[in-house]
Scaffold this active site. Structure first.
Site, PDB file in Angstrom:
ATOM      1  N   MET A 252       0.848  -1.198   0.000  1.00  0.00           N
ATOM      2  CA  MET A 252       0.000   0.000   0.000  1.00  0.00           C
ATOM      3  C   MET A 252       0.884   1.249   0.000  1.00  0.00           C
ATOM      4  SD  MET A 252      -3.427  -0.993   2.062  1.00  0.00           S
ATOM      5  CE  MET A 252      -2.833  -0.797   3.719  1.00  0.00           C
ATOM      6  N   GLY A 253       2.149   1.075  -0.373  1.00  0.00           N
ATOM      7  CA  GLY A 253       3.047   2.223  -0.510  1.00  0.00           C
ATOM      8  C   GLY A 253       3.650   2.670   0.803  1.00  0.00           C
TER       9      GLY A 253
ATOM     10  N   HIS B 132       9.212   0.886   3.130  1.00  0.00           N
ATOM     11  CA  HIS B 132      10.259   0.894   4.163  1.00  0.00           C
ATOM     12  C   HIS B 132      11.163  -0.320   3.949  1.00  0.00           C
ATOM     13  CE1 HIS B 132       7.738  -2.149   5.963  1.00  0.00           C
ATOM     14  NE2 HIS B 132       6.725  -1.296   6.073  1.00  0.00           N
TER      15      HIS B 132
ATOM     16  N   HIS C 111       9.680  -3.665   3.031  1.00  0.00           N
ATOM     17  CA  HIS C 111       9.361  -3.826   1.606  1.00  0.00           C
ATOM     18  C   HIS C 111      10.637  -4.079   0.794  1.00  0.00           C
ATOM     19  CE1 HIS C 111       5.848  -1.185   2.896  1.00  0.00           C
ATOM     20  NE2 HIS C 111       5.262  -2.260   2.445  1.00  0.00           N
TER      21      HIS C 111
ATOM     22  N   GLU D 251       5.819 -11.692   7.003  1.00  0.00           N
ATOM     23  CA  GLU D 251       5.259 -12.369   8.180  1.00  0.00           C
ATOM     24  C   GLU D 251       4.755 -11.382   9.219  1.00  0.00           C
ATOM     25  OE1 GLU D 251       7.930 -15.255   9.800  1.00  0.00           O
ATOM     26  OE2 GLU D 251       7.661 -16.615   8.089  1.00  0.00           O
TER      27      GLU D 251
ATOM     28  N   ASP E  19       2.421  -9.312   8.857  1.00  0.00           N
ATOM     29  CA  ASP E  19       0.964  -9.486   8.794  1.00  0.00           C
ATOM     30  C   ASP E  19       0.699 -10.981   8.667  1.00  0.00           C
ATOM     31  OD1 ASP E  19       0.160  -6.659   8.733  1.00  0.00           O
ATOM     32  OD2 ASP E  19       1.254  -6.641   6.853  1.00  0.00           O
TER      33      ASP E  19
ATOM     34  N   GLN F   1      -2.728 -12.300   7.580  1.00  0.00           N
ATOM     35  CA  GLN F   1      -2.917 -12.004   6.152  1.00  0.00           C
ATOM     36  C   GLN F   1      -2.195 -13.038   5.288  1.00  0.00           C
ATOM     37  OE1 GLN F   1      -2.840  -7.981   4.125  1.00  0.00           O
ATOM     38  NE2 GLN F   1      -0.705  -8.547   3.810  1.00  0.00           N
TER      39      GLN F   1
ATOM     40  N   ARG G  13       2.659   2.354   9.180  1.00  0.00           N
ATOM     41  CA  ARG G  13       1.899   3.050  10.233  1.00  0.00           C
ATOM     42  C   ARG G  13       2.797   3.573  11.355  1.00  0.00           C
ATOM     43  NH1 ARG G  13      -2.360  -0.941   8.757  1.00  0.00           N
ATOM     44  NH2 ARG G  13      -4.154   0.305   8.118  1.00  0.00           N
TER      45      ARG G  13
HETATM   46  O1  PAF Z   1      -0.191  -5.831   3.305  1.00  0.00           O
HETATM   47  C1  PAF Z   1      -0.599  -4.907   2.580  1.00  0.00           C
HETATM   48  O2  PAF Z   1       0.096  -3.917   2.351  1.00  0.00           O
HETATM   49  C2  PAF Z   1      -1.988  -4.995   1.978  1.00  0.00           C
HETATM   50  O3  PAF Z   1      -2.879  -5.615   2.836  1.00  0.00           O
HETATM   51  C3  PAF Z   1      -1.999  -5.659   0.589  1.00  0.00           C
HETATM   52  C4  PAF Z   1      -1.544  -7.098   0.644  1.00  0.00           C
HETATM   53  C5  PAF Z   1      -1.098  -4.886  -0.361  1.00  0.00           C
HETATM   54  C6  PAF Z   1      -3.412  -5.643   0.020  1.00  0.00           C
HETATM   55  O4  PAF Z   1      -3.913  -4.346  -0.090  1.00  0.00           O
END
Ligand code: PAF
Length: 286
Positions: free
Chosen positions: A32-33, A36, A39, A150, A152, A155, A189
């Site tokens: 979601m941009g 950091h 990523h 990991e 999240d 998710q 965040r």
């Molecule tokens: O983890 C995230 O940044 C988001 O939940 C994702 C996987 C890009 C989906 O919007």
């Protein structure tokens, strides 16, 4: 600079060409941009395993409930593009809302079982929104592999099930959480935190170290460990509220007795910022 696509049609055509005609493999890092170092690690993994790496940047409205931080979620495409350039990313796919959802979608993904606990319990509809956008991204980009942190953890588990249950043609690659030197798990965040709040946020990581110590001392009762973590967290001024502290197995099933490689998962409010983190007992390091 990486190639920037704002439209799914352009992205889809590019992927089709690279995969079908040139027979190249594509790794996708969905984000979601506000990128950091976490990523960056996902991108590096992808670059090692694929011919091409695509980073998607899209703040997906479907996964935010009313009153959550959709509006204030940090956005800075120029900054993200520079990071992607530094990391040698081939393509950034940053679609507009009109492109992703030209009208309100009538179809969404429902997940049963895995999502009525932890994040799913506190953020109803969240994982349905995540799965819907992830499935759209997979369909548009057609990656061979997709990289999920990991950090999240729920998710990651939900996306693995999405792929398994719908027989999607993509490998999900889990990547370890990246922490700052003082232990704070990296998250976009974290940018909401004042310096005092950031200090309080370190209690999440430190509560994992406390749990490790108690377990090493022979305390195996999950309720005892969870209570010790909660008391420790709440002893910090900045920690306003705990949504949950749970100890589960690798498939998110709650445990009564802590085992080697059980996972502690927690969600905590520091000021107005909700932070999540998790820790695999006996297996983690900063
Ligand atoms: O983890 C995230 O940044 C988001 O939940 C994702 C996987 C890009 C989906 O919007």
């Amino acid at each position: 600079m990486p190639t920037l696509f704002r439209k799914s049609r352009e992205m889809r055509n590019y992927s089709r060409l690279q995969k079908c005609e040139k027979r190249l493999t594509i790794g996708l890092v969905p984000t979601m941009g506000y990128l950091h170092d976490g990523h960056r690690r996902l991108i590096r993994e992808s670059k090692m395993q694929n011919d091409l790496t695509v980073v998607s940047i899209y703040v997906n409205p479907l996964q935010f409930a009313e009153g959550e931080d959709y509006d204030r979620y940090p956005r800075d495409l120029q900054r993200d593009m520079s990071i992607c350039e530094e990391e040698g990313v081939d393509v950034v796919f940053a679609p507009t809302d009109e492109d992703m959802y030209p009208e309100k979608p009538l179809v969404s993904i429902e997940i049963n079982g895995l999502t009525d606990v932890l994040e799913g319990k506190f953020r109803p509809g969240h994982f349905s929104g995540v799965c819907t956008v992830v499935l759209k991204l997979f369909n548009i980009i057609q990656p061979d592999r997709a990289y999920f942190g990991e950090k999240d953890y729920q998710q990651l588990k939900v996306v693995e099930r999405l792929v398994k249950d719908l027989s999607l043609n993509v490998d999900i690659v889990p990547v370890k959480t990246v922490r700052d030197l003082d232990g704070l798990a990296l998250s976009s965040r974290n940018s909401y935190l004042s310096s005092e709040e950031r200090e309080s946020a370190l209690s999440l990581y430190r509560s994992f170290l406390l749990a490790e110590r108690l377990i090493k001392e022979g305390k195996k009762d999950a309720s005892f460990i969870k209570q010790a973590i909660k008391e420790f967290l709440l002893s910090h001024d900045g920690v306003r509220k705990i949504d949950y502290v749970e100890i589960t197995d690798e498939n998110l099933r709650p445990l009564e007795t802590v085992e080697e490689s059980s996972r502690i998962l927690l969600a905590v409010w520091v000021g107005n910022t909700r932070l999540i983190d998790n820790w695999r007992i006996g297996c983690e390091q900063v």
